[in-house]
Design a protein around this motif. Sequence first.
Motif, mmCIF file in Angstrom:
data_model
loop_
_atom_site.group_PDB
_atom_site.id
_atom_site.type_symbol
_atom_site.label_atom_id
_atom_site.label_comp_id
_atom_site.label_asym_id
_atom_site.label_seq_id
_atom_site.Cartn_x
_atom_site.Cartn_y
_atom_site.Cartn_z
ATOM 1 N N UNK A 175 157.157 32.439 42.553
ATOM 2 C CA UNK A 175 157.235 32.820 43.965
ATOM 3 C C UNK A 175 158.591 33.468 44.246
ATOM 4 N N UNK A 176 159.664 32.905 43.690
ATOM 5 C CA UNK A 176 160.981 33.517 43.890
ATOM 6 C C UNK A 176 161.080 34.874 43.192
ATOM 7 N N UNK A 177 160.451 35.033 42.038
ATOM 8 C CA UNK A 177 160.429 36.344 41.373
ATOM 9 C C UNK A 177 159.690 37.358 42.241
ATOM 10 N N UNK A 178 158.569 36.936 42.803
ATOM 11 C CA UNK A 178 157.792 37.809 43.683
ATOM 12 C C UNK A 178 158.645 38.226 44.888
ATOM 13 N N UNK A 179 159.297 37.257 45.509
ATOM 14 C CA UNK A 179 160.140 37.546 46.670
ATOM 15 C C UNK A 179 161.292 38.484 46.270
ATOM 16 N N UNK A 180 161.888 38.238 45.113
ATOM 17 C CA UNK A 180 162.971 39.090 44.628
ATOM 18 C C UNK A 180 162.486 40.526 44.425
ATOM 19 N N UNK A 181 161.259 40.699 43.933
ATOM 20 C CA UNK A 181 160.715 42.048 43.709
ATOM 21 C C UNK A 181 160.572 42.818 45.021
ATOM 22 N N UNK B 213 153.772 34.741 55.597
ATOM 23 C CA UNK B 213 154.566 33.528 55.363
ATOM 24 C C UNK B 213 155.403 33.653 54.087
ATOM 25 N N UNK B 214 154.797 34.136 53.009
ATOM 26 C CA UNK B 214 155.534 34.172 51.734
ATOM 27 C C UNK B 214 156.493 35.355 51.633
ATOM 28 N N UNK B 215 156.390 36.330 52.569
ATOM 29 C CA UNK B 215 157.288 37.494 52.497
ATOM 30 C C UNK B 215 158.267 37.551 53.667
ATOM 31 N N UNK B 216 158.328 36.521 54.474
ATOM 32 C CA UNK B 216 159.320 36.487 55.554
ATOM 33 C C UNK B 216 160.686 36.180 54.959
ATOM 34 N N UNK B 217 161.722 36.817 55.488
ATOM 35 C CA UNK B 217 163.089 36.571 55.034
ATOM 36 C C UNK B 217 163.619 35.357 55.788
ATOM 37 N N UNK B 218 163.614 34.219 55.128
ATOM 38 C CA UNK B 218 163.981 32.966 55.781
ATOM 39 C C UNK B 218 165.478 32.707 55.822
ATOM 40 N N UNK C 35 152.138 25.663 48.920
ATOM 41 C CA UNK C 35 153.537 26.068 48.923
ATOM 42 C C UNK C 35 154.050 25.852 50.334
ATOM 43 N N UNK C 36 155.210 25.219 50.446
ATOM 44 C CA UNK C 36 155.809 24.923 51.751
ATOM 45 C C UNK C 36 157.171 25.599 51.856
ATOM 46 N N UNK C 37 157.422 26.190 53.040
ATOM 47 C CA UNK C 37 158.682 26.896 53.274
ATOM 48 C C UNK C 37 159.284 26.409 54.586
ATOM 49 N N UNK C 38 160.579 26.155 54.539
ATOM 50 C CA UNK C 38 161.351 25.692 55.691
ATOM 51 C C UNK C 38 162.531 26.628 55.887
ATOM 52 N N UNK C 39 163.168 26.576 57.058
ATOM 53 C CA UNK C 39 164.433 27.275 57.275
ATOM 54 C C UNK C 39 165.447 26.265 57.807
ATOM 55 N N UNK C 40 166.618 26.284 57.207
ATOM 56 C CA UNK C 40 167.719 25.440 57.659
ATOM 57 C C UNK C 40 168.771 26.351 58.291
ATOM 58 N N UNK C 41 169.022 26.163 59.581
ATOM 59 C CA UNK C 41 170.061 26.911 60.297
ATOM 60 C C UNK C 41 171.243 25.974 60.503
ATOM 61 N N UNK C 42 172.450 26.473 60.300
ATOM 62 C CA UNK C 42 173.621 25.626 60.480
ATOM 63 C C UNK C 42 174.781 26.443 61.041
ATOM 64 N N UNK C 43 175.724 25.737 61.647
ATOM 65 C CA UNK C 43 176.956 26.363 62.140
ATOM 66 C C UNK C 43 178.131 25.629 61.524
ATOM 67 N N UNK C 44 179.210 26.316 61.372
ATOM 68 C CA UNK C 44 180.444 25.656 60.904
ATOM 69 C C UNK C 44 181.655 26.271 61.503
#
Length: 193
Positions: A39-45, A153-158, A184-193
């Motif tokens: 899946x990461x190879x596909x996304x990288x392509x 879902x699998x091609x969104x830039x998270x 396949x499950x995808x999450x997004x983690x948003x953070x501030x620092x």
Amino acid sequence: MKKILITLITLVSLTINAQTIDWDNFDSQVADSVYFVEMNKFRDSLGLLPLTYSKISHYNISLYVTNQNVKEERIFHPDKTKVVEKYNTLIEEEIVNSLDINTSGNPPLFVGPWEVGSRLWTKQGTTYRFTTYNQLAQDIIKLLCTSTPHYKIITTEYGKINRAVGVGSSSLQLGEDQRIYATFHIWTLYYTN
């Protein structure tokens, strides 16, 4: 740190991808790992950032959903509200710690999971359709690409925006009906620092 994790996963996958599937002793752990790497190879392509693997999401969300699909011999999205609530904070902490993210005491926002699932036959007549785990994973991804919602879902830039990380986990199992069930499950983690 992110590049080290990606390199490590890639090196492990090079060894795993060469493995031939023994259909009498299907190895779900190998299949899960190869599916995530493919899946990461596909996304990288497509020029997309890789997803960061979550072991906690894999063992508690992806496996749970795939087990339900195998049990009912159909692909569906079972209610996982309680499971997600139970493990959401642990997954968030896992990613923050593994990527050494400094949140400066500000709680991150963890969104998801988005879920894609598929089911496919292992045989055409009496012949198995796949000889290696990476062939199997690549075929599942091709199948997901035929569905507009799954493809989105699998091609969104998270993780494209600053201070965001795409997180993923996967599960593949061979059902008693000789079909492969994959989630396949995808999450997004948003953070501030």
